[in-house]
Design a protein around this motif. Sequence first.
Motif, mmCIF file in Angstrom:
data_model
loop_
_atom_site.group_PDB
_atom_site.id
_atom_site.type_symbol
_atom_site.label_atom_id
_atom_site.label_comp_id
_atom_site.label_asym_id
_atom_site.label_seq_id
_atom_site.Cartn_x
_atom_site.Cartn_y
_atom_site.Cartn_z
ATOM 1 N N ASN A 1 -13.264 12.856 -1.785
ATOM 2 C CA ASN A 1 -13.149 12.689 -3.228
ATOM 3 C C ASN A 1 -12.902 11.211 -3.539
ATOM 4 O O ASN A 1 -11.907 10.635 -3.083
ATOM 5 N N ARG B 1 -15.687 11.020 -9.082
ATOM 6 C CA ARG B 1 -15.113 11.227 -10.415
ATOM 7 C C ARG B 1 -14.966 9.885 -11.127
ATOM 8 O O ARG B 1 -14.645 8.879 -10.497
ATOM 9 N N SER C 1 -13.629 22.990 -13.187
ATOM 10 C CA SER C 1 -13.101 24.133 -12.432
ATOM 11 C C SER C 1 -14.192 25.081 -11.952
ATOM 12 O O SER C 1 -13.957 25.891 -11.041
ATOM 13 N N GLU D 1 -10.184 15.523 -13.722
ATOM 14 C CA GLU D 1 -10.327 16.463 -12.609
ATOM 15 C C GLU D 1 -11.723 17.089 -12.571
ATOM 16 O O GLU D 1 -12.410 17.181 -13.588
ATOM 17 N N ILE D 2 -12.123 17.526 -11.382
ATOM 18 C CA ILE D 2 -13.423 18.177 -11.199
ATOM 19 C C ILE D 2 -13.480 19.448 -12.040
ATOM 20 O O ILE D 2 -12.511 20.207 -12.123
ATOM 21 N N GLN E 1 -16.865 16.780 -14.405
ATOM 22 C CA GLN E 1 -15.418 16.764 -14.633
ATOM 23 C C GLN E 1 -15.033 17.530 -15.899
ATOM 24 O O GLN E 1 -15.849 17.724 -16.803
ATOM 25 N N GLU E 2 -13.779 17.928 -15.952
ATOM 26 C CA GLU E 2 -13.281 18.698 -17.100
ATOM 27 C C GLU E 2 -13.486 17.960 -18.420
ATOM 28 O O GLU E 2 -13.791 18.558 -19.444
ATOM 29 N N GLU F 1 -7.028 7.639 -15.953
ATOM 30 C CA GLU F 1 -6.384 8.073 -14.713
ATOM 31 C C GLU F 1 -5.155 8.920 -15.008
ATOM 32 O O GLU F 1 -4.308 8.553 -15.821
ATOM 33 N N PRO G 1 -5.890 15.295 -17.297
ATOM 34 C CA PRO G 1 -6.578 16.472 -16.748
ATOM 35 C C PRO G 1 -8.097 16.403 -16.854
ATOM 36 O O PRO G 1 -8.811 17.022 -16.065
ATOM 37 N N THR H 1 -13.033 8.042 -6.668
ATOM 38 C CA THR H 1 -13.115 7.718 -8.090
ATOM 39 C C THR H 1 -13.827 6.385 -8.281
ATOM 40 O O THR H 1 -13.918 5.567 -7.365
#
Length: 221
Positions: free
Chosen positions: A131, A94, A122, A119-120, A54-55, A113, A116, A133
């Motif tokens: 997907n 995630r 990039s 998020e997965i 994740q980011e 939650e 950003p 969580t």
Amino acid sequence: MSLVGYVVIFLVGIGILLALFLRHVGKKMYTSTKGEIIKKYENPRKALLVIDVQEGITGRMALKPYKDTEEKIKMINKVIQHASDTGVEVVYIRHAFKDSFIYRMLTRGRLIEGHPGVEIDSRIKVISENNFTKNISDAFSNVDLDKFLITNQVNELYLVGLDAVYCVYYTAIGALNRGYKVNVIEEAILTHKTQEEVAKLYQKSGIKLSSSKTLTEKEIY
């Protein structure tokens, strides 16, 4: 006793309470779940779980970058592509905490939650809408993942992502508890631990560390 003495005692007390609370949170977070043993399917299938890339953990918002992240993500993408080409279900997991003061403090907000950072990454190849969580280490804590795998008659899992000694590890235990055959692809997991530490932990727990060859029938470096 002076005012300074009372202040010191108060701060020490707060520190002890905070340490005990964080220990409790850690025990709750780092655990594996149990569930019903899966059935013997007539036409069993395989699934690849891409965990926590994740980011906010490996991407642009990461606080403590993993070693060789770029190379590991390239390998994860190769595994994802091969899975897609051969009919293996690709599932993305995630980590996302519900908003609270303690989790904002622990993650600096990046895994709350809606942030950003949840998020997965990039750079990861996303080829499905599968997907899910989770808010503890074991992905099976999300009952929807359990239902998805059962509906698709999956009996064998391949795990990639991070962390090898936390979320990948506890998800592997959760899968074994349900009767899945589990393969953790060694070239496609990230951790701050040494290879020897990971191997020792997995051997002790009966988790199989596999090469990418297990999934692809040939090395895909």
